[in-house]
Write a protein that holds these residues in place. Structure first.
Motif, mmCIF file in Angstrom:
data_model
loop_
_atom_site.group_PDB
_atom_site.id
_atom_site.type_symbol
_atom_site.label_atom_id
_atom_site.label_comp_id
_atom_site.label_asym_id
_atom_site.label_seq_id
_atom_site.Cartn_x
_atom_site.Cartn_y
_atom_site.Cartn_z
ATOM 1 N N PRO A 239 0.811 -1.230 0.000
ATOM 2 C CA PRO A 239 0.000 0.000 0.000
ATOM 3 C C PRO A 239 0.838 1.272 0.000
ATOM 4 N N LEU A 240 2.087 1.152 0.496
ATOM 5 C CA LEU A 240 2.939 2.349 0.556
ATOM 6 C C LEU A 240 3.687 2.587 -0.753
ATOM 7 N N GLU A 241 3.542 1.673 -1.716
ATOM 8 C CA GLU A 241 4.192 1.868 -3.027
ATOM 9 C C GLU A 241 3.189 2.402 -4.053
ATOM 10 N N VAL A 242 1.971 2.676 -3.595
ATOM 11 C CA VAL A 242 0.950 3.239 -4.513
ATOM 12 C C VAL A 242 1.360 4.671 -4.873
ATOM 13 N N ASN A 243 1.320 4.958 -6.177
ATOM 14 C CA ASN A 243 1.616 6.328 -6.629
ATOM 15 C C ASN A 243 0.383 7.196 -6.353
ATOM 16 N N LEU A 244 0.530 8.132 -5.456
ATOM 17 C CA LEU A 244 -0.617 8.942 -5.020
ATOM 18 C C LEU A 244 -1.263 9.679 -6.192
ATOM 19 N N ASN A 245 -0.481 9.934 -7.226
ATOM 20 C CA ASN A 245 -1.053 10.644 -8.389
ATOM 21 C C ASN A 245 -2.044 9.770 -9.165
ATOM 22 N N ASN A 246 -1.940 8.444 -8.933
ATOM 23 C CA ASN A 246 -2.850 7.527 -9.659
ATOM 24 C C ASN A 246 -4.156 7.298 -8.907
ATOM 25 N N ILE A 247 -4.293 7.913 -7.711
ATOM 26 C CA ILE A 247 -5.512 7.691 -6.913
ATOM 27 C C ILE A 247 -6.585 8.681 -7.374
ATOM 28 N N ALA A 248 -7.668 8.100 -7.911
ATOM 29 C CA ALA A 248 -8.752 8.956 -8.423
ATOM 30 C C ALA A 248 -9.426 9.700 -7.267
ATOM 31 N N ASP A 249 -10.058 10.816 -7.604
ATOM 32 C CA ASP A 249 -10.774 11.578 -6.585
ATOM 33 C C ASP A 249 -12.064 10.832 -6.232
ATOM 34 N N ILE A 250 -12.208 10.491 -4.957
ATOM 35 C CA ILE A 250 -13.385 9.713 -4.515
ATOM 36 C C ILE A 250 -14.360 10.654 -3.825
#
Ligand code: SAM
Length: 277
Positions: A239-250
């Protein structure tokens, strides 16, 4: 004369709140079920006298049990929810267009029935075409499942009564079997102030089965101590390797890309629980 509800969170400590109305009071086949209208937190679902969810703060728990794993897995198409009778977890899962099917296994049909009747927003995901509700024991469902799910969320009650089996070492092994080879599971694992032993055991059992085992937290004012934890077991994705820029706006009020990472930063006394053998 005013009416107050008190939850004794330990033998020596609890919370109390003013009650305006009792909407349901029933002994189901599995537990005591109450739905009350409170002044501070709106409508509240209680099971065996413990706060399960409230209209005012439910969004924290339901956003955090879902969006952290669903944004960690790159393609969460098949999701299983064990428990979750109020429907809030399913509602949040459905905000992810990539999810093709949500299977929910809830042991007590009365929790679903009364949540639909009195907690309309929390239970608003029920009936969505992508959902399948099975009334049954989540433990049995897990034991009889193999290589099916991308994500499994264990949204159960405390490890007593019908949920006791959902916190055993065998259950975590069963979850691993029910998951696909790159699957992720998250279970709610109570609070570190009063239930440190539960967290220690959950982390120990998860580490035995999953290469990646992590705890994350959030703040829920109506839950014991206010600090709540989730245990994540992951076969492949960190979970800490997730690229925050790829997280859609929820569409939500608590989860953000920054909180996705920050929720895994633990106070020292909590970190120590996770490291104990
Ligand atoms: N958010 C709450 C918490 O953290 O305590 C949990 C909410 S949800 C109401 C918990 C659900 O787990 C209840 O509806 C209960 O009936 C269900 N449950 C308990 N044991 C179960 C089992 N063995 N299989 C399926 N559902 C179960």
């Amino acid at each position: 004369m005013s009416l107050w509800f008190t939850e004794k969170q330990t033998e020596y400590f609890g919370i109390t709140g003013k009650v305006n109305k009792t909407l349901e009071h029933e002994r189901t086949d599995f537990q005591q079920l109450d739905i009350i209208e409170t002044q501070q937190f709106g409508r509240m679902l209680l099971l065996d006298g413990m706060v399960m969810t409230t209209e005012k703060d439910e969004f924290v728990y339901h956003e955090m049990i879902t969006h952290v794993p669903l944004f960690t897995h790159p393609s969460p198409k098949k999701v299983l929810v064990v428990g979750g009778g109020d429907g809030g977890t399913v509602r949040e899962i459905l905000k992810h267009p990539i999810v093709e099917k949500v299977t929910q296994v809830e042991i007590d049909s009365k929790v679903v029935e009364y949540s639909k009747k009195h907690l309309s927003y929390i239970s608003s995901g029920y009936g969505d075409p992508r959902t399948e509700l099975i009334i049954g024991d989540g433990f049995e469902h897990i034991i009889n499942s193999e290589d099916i799910y991308d994500v499994i969320l264990v949204d159960s009650t405390e490890p007593v009564g019908p949920a006791a089996g959902l916190f055993t070492e065998g259950f975590y092994a069963g979850i691993a079997k029910a998951l696909k080879t790159d699957g992720i599971f998250v279970a709610q694992t109570d609070n570190p102030w009063f239930k440190g032993d539960l967290i220690k055991k959950a982390m120990r059992d998860t580490k035995k089965v999953f290469p990646i085992a992590k705890l994350y937290t959030c703040n829920i004012p109506t839950y014991p101590s206010g600090m709540w934890t989730f245990t994540m077991g992951s076969k492949k994705y960190n979970p800490l390797e997730v690229n925050l820029n790829n997280i859609a706006d929820i569409d939500g009020k608590y989860y953000t890309p920054e909180i996705h990472h920050a929720s895994f930063v633990l106070p020292k006394f909590v970190q120590q629980l996770c490291e104990e053998k």
